[in-house]
Enzyme design. Structure first.
Site, PDB file in Angstrom:
ATOM      1  CG  LEU A  68      45.387  36.144  30.619  1.00 26.94           C
ATOM      2  CD1 LEU A  68      46.082  37.017  30.923  1.00 26.94           C
ATOM      3  CD2 LEU A  68      44.963  35.031  32.343  1.00 26.94           C
ATOM      4  CG  ASP A  69      36.951  36.744  30.229  1.00 29.50           C
ATOM      5  OD1 ASP A  69      36.597  36.979  29.216  1.00 29.50           O
ATOM      6  OD2 ASP A  69      35.947  36.417  31.638  1.00 29.50           O
ATOM      7  CG  LEU A  70      38.917  42.549  30.624  1.00 31.55           C
ATOM      8  CD1 LEU A  70      40.043  42.654  30.621  1.00 31.55           C
ATOM      9  CD2 LEU A  70      38.187  43.443  28.550  1.00 31.55           C
ATOM     10  CG  ASP A  71      34.414  41.792  30.905  1.00 31.20           C
ATOM     11  OD1 ASP A  71      34.847  43.069  31.345  1.00 31.20           O
ATOM     12  OD2 ASP A  71      32.739  41.635  29.544  1.00 31.20           O
ATOM     13  CB  ILE A  74      43.027  31.672  33.200  1.00 29.63           C
ATOM     14  CG1 ILE A  74      43.329  31.152  33.036  1.00 29.63           C
ATOM     15  CG2 ILE A  74      42.026  32.661  34.502  1.00 29.63           C
ATOM     16  CD1 ILE A  74      45.402  32.014  33.325  1.00 29.63           C
TER      17      ILE A  74
END
Length: 216
Positions: free
Chosen positions: A7-10, A161
């Site tokens: 998972l990406d964050l921003d 993602i």
């Protein structure tokens, strides 16, 4: 074998634009360069060195720009941020369904860990992967290669993602499926152009879309 969700964050888990934009502006002001104007969405996602270069910061001033950015971001900017509605429930649903979740962000791990702890995201993560302070692994290709190795996952058992083309390109370079978070900063055109395998229209559809593309 357990399925791995990177998972990406921003722009994927949190709406982080305010703090990033204000911290970039702070750095530009310190260097006596013009403030940001117009559409600033492109700044959320790329490595800081790339963004400042595009903003006209000379190469020999890039490290100073990054240092000024972090001066503000580490104290204030990381908190000018909010969870997307329903995202923790989506992570909970995936955990309950037996998926292992990992953070995969270009942001330095020292900041990313503060954000995931502050917003309760870390409670759902098996491990967290980010860049080093000097920019090492700030590109998603090398970051995901490292993450796959540490997580002992295979590309066929994983999915990435993220909301920017960097996430899709990095996933594809490692043979991983990529889902585009269309509610983030990249937008449909960018994600489709990068070759995303599927799109997540709203945060509330994250878990269902993962189950569709990476079934147990």
């Amino acid at each position: 074998m357990m399925r791995a969700v990177f998972l990406d964050l921003d722009g994927t888990l949190t709406d982080s634009g305010e703090g990033i934009v204000k911290s970039v502006d702070y750095a530009l002001g310190k260097l006596d360069l013009p403030a940001l104007s117009g559409d600033t969405n492109w700044i959320i996602g790329p490595p800081l060195w790339d963004s400042f270069s595009q903003l006209g910061v000379p190469e020999d001033e890039l490290e100073h720009a990054v240092a000024f950015y972090r001066e503000r971001y580490s104290k204030t900017g990381y908190l000018e941020n909010r969870l997307y509605d329903g995202i923790l429930q989506q992570l909970s649903d995936l955990r309950d369904a037996g998926y292992l979740m990992y953070l995969a962000t270009a942001k330095p791990m020292s900041y990313a860990a503060k954000i995931t702890a502050h917003f309760g995201i870390s409670n759902y993560l098996t491990d967290q992967f980010g860049s080093e302070e000097d920019g090492t692994r700030s590109d998603k290709t090398s970051l995901l290669a490292h993450a796959l190795s540490v997580a002992k996952s295979t590309p066929a058992q994983a999915i990435m993602i993220g909301d920017r083309h960097y996430d899709v390109v990095g996933a594809k370079a490692n043979g991983i499926q990529a889902l585009g978070a269309a509610y983030g900063y990249g937008g449909l055109t960018e994600l489709r152009g990068a070759g995303a395998d599927g799109l997540i229209e709203t945060p509330h559809k994250l878990a269902a879309t993962v189950r569709e593309y990476l079934p147990k």
